[in-house]
Design an enzyme around this catalytic site. Structure first.
Site, PDB file in Angstrom:
ATOM      1  N   ASP A 162      20.022  -2.663   2.520  1.00  0.00           N
ATOM      2  CA  ASP A 162      18.637  -2.182   2.412  1.00  0.00           C
ATOM      3  C   ASP A 162      18.320  -1.939   0.937  1.00  0.00           C
ATOM      4  O   ASP A 162      19.233  -1.841   0.105  1.00  0.00           O
ATOM      5  CB  ASP A 162      18.437  -0.875   3.208  1.00  0.00           C
ATOM      6  CG  ASP A 162      17.003  -0.365   3.121  1.00  0.00           C
ATOM      7  OD1 ASP A 162      16.093  -1.142   3.433  1.00  0.00           O
ATOM      8  OD2 ASP A 162      16.791   0.786   2.708  1.00  0.00           O
ATOM      9  N   SER A 163      17.029  -1.794   0.645  1.00  0.00           N
ATOM     10  CA  SER A 163      16.624  -1.523  -0.739  1.00  0.00           C
ATOM     11  C   SER A 163      17.126  -0.156  -1.214  1.00  0.00           C
ATOM     12  O   SER A 163      17.281   0.061  -2.408  1.00  0.00           O
ATOM     13  CB  SER A 163      15.100  -1.563  -0.844  1.00  0.00           C
ATOM     14  OG  SER A 163      14.544  -0.565   0.000  1.00  0.00           O
ATOM     15  N   GLY A 178       8.808  -2.425  -1.499  1.00  0.00           N
ATOM     16  CA  GLY A 178       7.419  -2.467  -1.043  1.00  0.00           C
ATOM     17  C   GLY A 178       6.406  -2.653  -2.161  1.00  0.00           C
ATOM     18  O   GLY A 178       5.252  -2.963  -1.909  1.00  0.00           O
ATOM     19  N   CYS A 209      16.421  -3.872   6.618  1.00  0.00           N
ATOM     20  CA  CYS A 209      15.240  -3.695   5.789  1.00  0.00           C
ATOM     21  C   CYS A 209      14.160  -4.613   6.349  1.00  0.00           C
ATOM     22  O   CYS A 209      14.327  -5.848   6.323  1.00  0.00           O
ATOM     23  CB  CYS A 209      15.587  -4.080   4.352  1.00  0.00           C
ATOM     24  SG  CYS A 209      14.189  -4.032   3.228  1.00  0.00           S
ATOM     25  N   THR A 229      11.254  -5.205   5.156  1.00  0.00           N
ATOM     26  CA  THR A 229      10.582  -5.949   4.089  1.00  0.00           C
ATOM     27  C   THR A 229      11.358  -7.216   3.762  1.00  0.00           C
ATOM     28  O   THR A 229      10.787  -8.311   3.713  1.00  0.00           O
ATOM     29  CB  THR A 229      10.431  -5.047   2.844  1.00  0.00           C
ATOM     30  OG1 THR A 229       9.820  -3.808   3.255  1.00  0.00           O
ATOM     31  CG2 THR A 229       9.585  -5.695   1.786  1.00  0.00           C
ATOM     32  N   CYS A 237       9.605   0.054   9.053  1.00  0.00           N
ATOM     33  CA  CYS A 237      10.298   0.166   7.771  1.00  0.00           C
ATOM     34  C   CYS A 237      11.456   1.096   8.057  1.00  0.00           C
ATOM     35  O   CYS A 237      11.258   2.176   8.640  1.00  0.00           O
ATOM     36  CB  CYS A 237       9.384   0.756   6.700  1.00  0.00           C
ATOM     37  SG  CYS A 237      10.267   1.251   5.204  1.00  0.00           S
ATOM     38  N   HIS A 293      13.049   3.062   6.384  1.00  0.00           N
ATOM     39  CA  HIS A 293      12.976   4.405   5.799  1.00  0.00           C
ATOM     40  C   HIS A 293      12.230   5.387   6.722  1.00  0.00           C
ATOM     41  O   HIS A 293      12.474   6.589   6.668  1.00  0.00           O
ATOM     42  CB  HIS A 293      12.231   4.376   4.462  1.00  0.00           C
ATOM     43  CG  HIS A 293      13.053   3.902   3.304  1.00  0.00           C
ATOM     44  ND1 HIS A 293      13.456   2.595   3.154  1.00  0.00           N
ATOM     45  CD2 HIS A 293      13.545   4.583   2.237  1.00  0.00           C
ATOM     46  CE1 HIS A 293      14.145   2.486   2.024  1.00  0.00           C
ATOM     47  NE2 HIS A 293      14.217   3.679   1.454  1.00  0.00           N
TER      48      HIS A 293
HETATM   49  N1  DGL Z   1      13.470   0.135   4.113  1.00  0.00           N
HETATM   50  C1  DGL Z   1      12.840  -1.091   3.806  1.00  0.00           C
HETATM   51  C2  DGL Z   1      12.031  -1.621   4.952  1.00  0.00           C
HETATM   52  O1  DGL Z   1      12.501  -1.527   6.075  1.00  0.00           O
HETATM   53  C3  DGL Z   1      12.294  -1.277   2.421  1.00  0.00           C
HETATM   54  C4  DGL Z   1      11.374  -0.277   1.891  1.00  0.00           C
HETATM   55  C5  DGL Z   1      11.086  -0.458   0.409  1.00  0.00           C
HETATM   56  O2  DGL Z   1      12.025  -0.580  -0.376  1.00  0.00           O
HETATM   57  O3  DGL Z   1       9.898  -0.468   0.063  1.00  0.00           O
HETATM   58  O4  DGL Z   1      10.971  -2.169   4.806  1.00  0.00           O
END
Ligand code: DGL
Length: 281
Positions: A6-7, A39, A69, A71, A201, A203
């Protein structure tokens, strides 16, 4: 080991469900904290960073990597699976969180690309909260619409939420932010109420309480971590080639950012003390 990427901290919500669901498996988690949030990045940047980090996990011996992730999965996965991975690592696999989520929403297996005969005609509304690149990719509405055209999808971008979560912003601030995004989503459907919501997302489950509070009562929030873990367990059953070699070693946590910071926040989010190490090239 199975790579989970993930990011930043978000993928820990998926890893938590994976560890609970598959305690006999070992995982290598990689957070690209130095480039988060994704994002705020362009699709080409997200694609390049995803390849860079999947390569890192491959170099650590992970033959199977899960993009935890949305994204990266929505923007980069298809391209990566079609071009880069088969050409450079044909015996490796990269999966994402989007496929199991679409299957759970539509109740249609991924390989079926049209509505099955007798598909429900009743319109249900699904709200998807996600990062701007996930929303702009149009992947969720496209993939849901292909299999279940009766479902009405309302996408709501939440541009500042990941940064707030990564910084562990005060709860009141997060609640206000989420309430604003929920209000914007409802304005898109003339003040209506969706039947269900996807926190699209990884997060966002970290602030799920704020979504529960802001959404009208009765809106079902789909638990993406559990959906992904269940689907991943089925995949592993079908792919014995990814069985863990003995002896089993502990899970590993790596970051491209500051390991002390990642460990402090990560332990909070993972619900267990974890120590991040520095990801090398
Ligand atoms: N957690 C990620 C997602 O599911 C990336 C969020 C990000 O880095 O902006 O989209």
């Amino acid at each position: 080991m199975i790579g989970v990427f993930d990011s930043g901290h978000g993928g820990l919500t998926i890893l938590r469900a994976l560890v609970d669901r598959l305690p006999e498996r070992r995982f290598l988690y990689l957070g690209d904290h130095s480039h988060a949030p994704y994002g705020n990045r362009t699709p080409d940047e997200i694609h390049a960073l995803t390849i860079e980090n999947v390569s890192r996990l491959f170099a650590h011996g992970c033959k199977l990597v899960l993009l935890a992730c949305n994204t990266a999965a929505a923007v980069a996965l298809r391209r990566l699976q079609q071009d880069w991975q088969p050409a450079t690592f044909p015996d490796h696999r990269v999966l994402g969180v989007l496929v199991p989520t679409v299957e759970a929403v539509t109740n249609v297996p991924w390989h079926i690309k049209e509505p099955p005969p007798g598909a429900p005609r009743d319109a249900a509304t699904v709200a998807i909260f996600a990062t701007p690149p996930t929303v702009n990719s149009g992947t969720y509405p496209h993939e849901i619409g292909t299999r279940a055209p009766a479902i009405r999808v309302v996408q709501q971008a939440c541009p500042d939420l990941v940064a707030a979560i990564e910084m562990a912003a005060p709860e009141a601030e997060v609640r206000k932010m989420v309430a604003g995004y929920v209000a914007q989503m409802r304005a898109q459907i003339d003040g209506g109420v969706p039947d269900s919501a996807i926190l699209g997302c990884t997060h966002y489950p970290l602030v799920a309480g704020a979504f529960t509070e802001a959404l009208p009562q009765g809106v079902r929030i789909l638990g993406q971590p559990e959906i992904v873990a269940d689907s991943f367990a089925v995949y592993l059953d079908r792919h014995p080639e990814f069985a863990p070699p003995a002896p089993i070693t502990p899970n590993v946590f790596l970051t491209t950012g500051d390991p002390a910071l990642a460990s402090t926040l990560g332990s909070r989010f993972f619900g267990q003390e974890i120590a991040f190490g520095v990801a090398t090239d």
